[in-house]
Write an enzyme that holds these catalytic residues in place. Sequence first.
Site, PDB file in Angstrom:
ATOM      1  N   GLY A  88       0.844  -1.185   0.000  1.00  0.00           N
ATOM      2  CA  GLY A  88       0.000   0.000   0.000  1.00  0.00           C
ATOM      3  C   GLY A  88       0.881   1.238   0.000  1.00  0.00           C
ATOM      4  N   HIS A 136       5.636   1.093  19.056  1.00  0.00           N
ATOM      5  CA  HIS A 136       4.565   1.424  18.102  1.00  0.00           C
ATOM      6  C   HIS A 136       4.542   2.934  17.851  1.00  0.00           C
ATOM      7  CE1 HIS A 136       0.408   0.059  16.455  1.00  0.00           C
ATOM      8  NE2 HIS A 136       0.988   0.951  15.657  1.00  0.00           N
ATOM      9  N   ALA A 137       5.676   3.445  17.429  1.00  0.00           N
ATOM     10  CA  ALA A 137       5.842   4.892  17.246  1.00  0.00           C
ATOM     11  C   ALA A 137       6.098   5.272  15.796  1.00  0.00           C
ATOM     12  CB  ALA A 137       6.989   5.389  18.132  1.00  0.00           C
ATOM     13  N   GLU A 178      -0.095  -5.073  23.075  1.00  0.00           N
ATOM     14  CA  GLU A 178       0.467  -3.740  23.312  1.00  0.00           C
ATOM     15  C   GLU A 178      -0.275  -3.060  24.454  1.00  0.00           C
ATOM     16  OE1 GLU A 178       0.500  -1.477  19.680  1.00  0.00           O
ATOM     17  OE2 GLU A 178       1.766  -2.925  18.633  1.00  0.00           O
ATOM     18  N   THR A 222       6.631  -3.040  10.904  1.00  0.00           N
ATOM     19  CA  THR A 222       6.017  -1.793  11.365  1.00  0.00           C
ATOM     20  C   THR A 222       4.526  -1.790  11.040  1.00  0.00           C
ATOM     21  OG1 THR A 222       6.632  -0.727   9.269  1.00  0.00           O
ATOM     22  CG2 THR A 222       8.127  -0.405  11.147  1.00  0.00           C
ATOM     23  N   ARG A 267      -1.347  -8.833  -2.122  1.00  0.00           N
ATOM     24  CA  ARG A 267      -2.490  -9.714  -2.351  1.00  0.00           C
ATOM     25  C   ARG A 267      -3.250  -9.356  -3.622  1.00  0.00           C
ATOM     26  NH1 ARG A 267      -6.110  -9.504   2.636  1.00  0.00           N
ATOM     27  NH2 ARG A 267      -5.390  -7.347   2.685  1.00  0.00           N
ATOM     28  N   SER A 268      -3.002  -8.190  -4.159  1.00  0.00           N
ATOM     29  CA  SER A 268      -3.649  -7.779  -5.398  1.00  0.00           C
ATOM     30  C   SER A 268      -2.599  -7.147  -6.310  1.00  0.00           C
ATOM     31  CB  SER A 268      -4.777  -6.775  -5.115  1.00  0.00           C
ATOM     32  OG  SER A 268      -4.272  -5.647  -4.420  1.00  0.00           O
ATOM     33  N   ARG A 322       1.464  -4.670  11.791  1.00  0.00           N
ATOM     34  CA  ARG A 322       0.659  -5.129  12.922  1.00  0.00           C
ATOM     35  C   ARG A 322       1.320  -6.368  13.518  1.00  0.00           C
ATOM     36  NH1 ARG A 322      -1.126  -0.869  12.943  1.00  0.00           N
ATOM     37  NH2 ARG A 322      -3.285  -0.123  12.745  1.00  0.00           N
TER      38      ARG A 322
END
Length: 296
Positions: free
Chosen positions: A148, A275-276, A256, A225, A170-171, A227
Amino acid sequence: MRINYIDASEMMADLLAELPPDPRISVHVGDPDEEALVALAHEAEVILNGHTSMGAALLARLPALRRIVFLGTGASSYIDLEAAAARGITVDTVSGYGDRSVAEMALALMLDCARRVTQMDRDLRAGQWDPREGMLLQGRRLGLIGFGGIGAEMARIGRALGMDLAIWNRSEIAEDWRGFQMPLPEVLSGSDVISLHLALTPQTRGLLGQEAFAAMKPGAIFVNTARGALVDESALIAALRSGHLAQAGLDVFETEPLPPGSPLLGCPNLVLSAHAGFKTRDAARALLQKALAKIG
């Protein structure tokens, strides 16, 4: 319309104060527990939610709520979407606000792993002088899983570093990048660095497990980075402890905040951040602007 921002950080509150005032919005700085949240937002029709868990029981206690704008893309990790839909509550997400910021965090983790900066920092603070061997990234292959906006930014960064690319999505991807698109097994086995940029869905949860890590190139670097739940953390730990993976860098985790007793903390060849990836003022400002535009 009553709008309640339920869990603003100091930075987000400051940025919101820079925008033209909106009398509809009330802001709570910090993380309220359930009782405090109900008291704050009992009459809110719209909630801005940065990172607060909202299950079915909590949603049932907010009778006026008609819309949640989740400040990010991972709403399913925090909000019971089925319960929200059953109560007629629309859940919106915000995307594209921090693509470059997250990609630069992936770059930071990749560089740290390649040159073992954090390990040497720990060594020096412990009184140990040990110039550690690194990996030259120029000419190496960067494997991107998910393509993405963030993956595309990471591809541009990789090309600027002189890296080859291997992309799995996936696409079908944009025509300019299709020459680098490959099946997932080829990305796993042929990449020196693998960077994960995939959305979390029921189909992608746990995508990278024991078989995937075993298929990776010996001595590879792994960066996530995206999930935490995309990865079987026990399989990642095993690959790191065996030395099959040389290094890994994680900004996201299945649980988390990361629990104090997490076995991830015992892996010396693992770089961790809290998670920054999205957390720059530039990205936060764009996030707020996009979220408020959705409300209108």
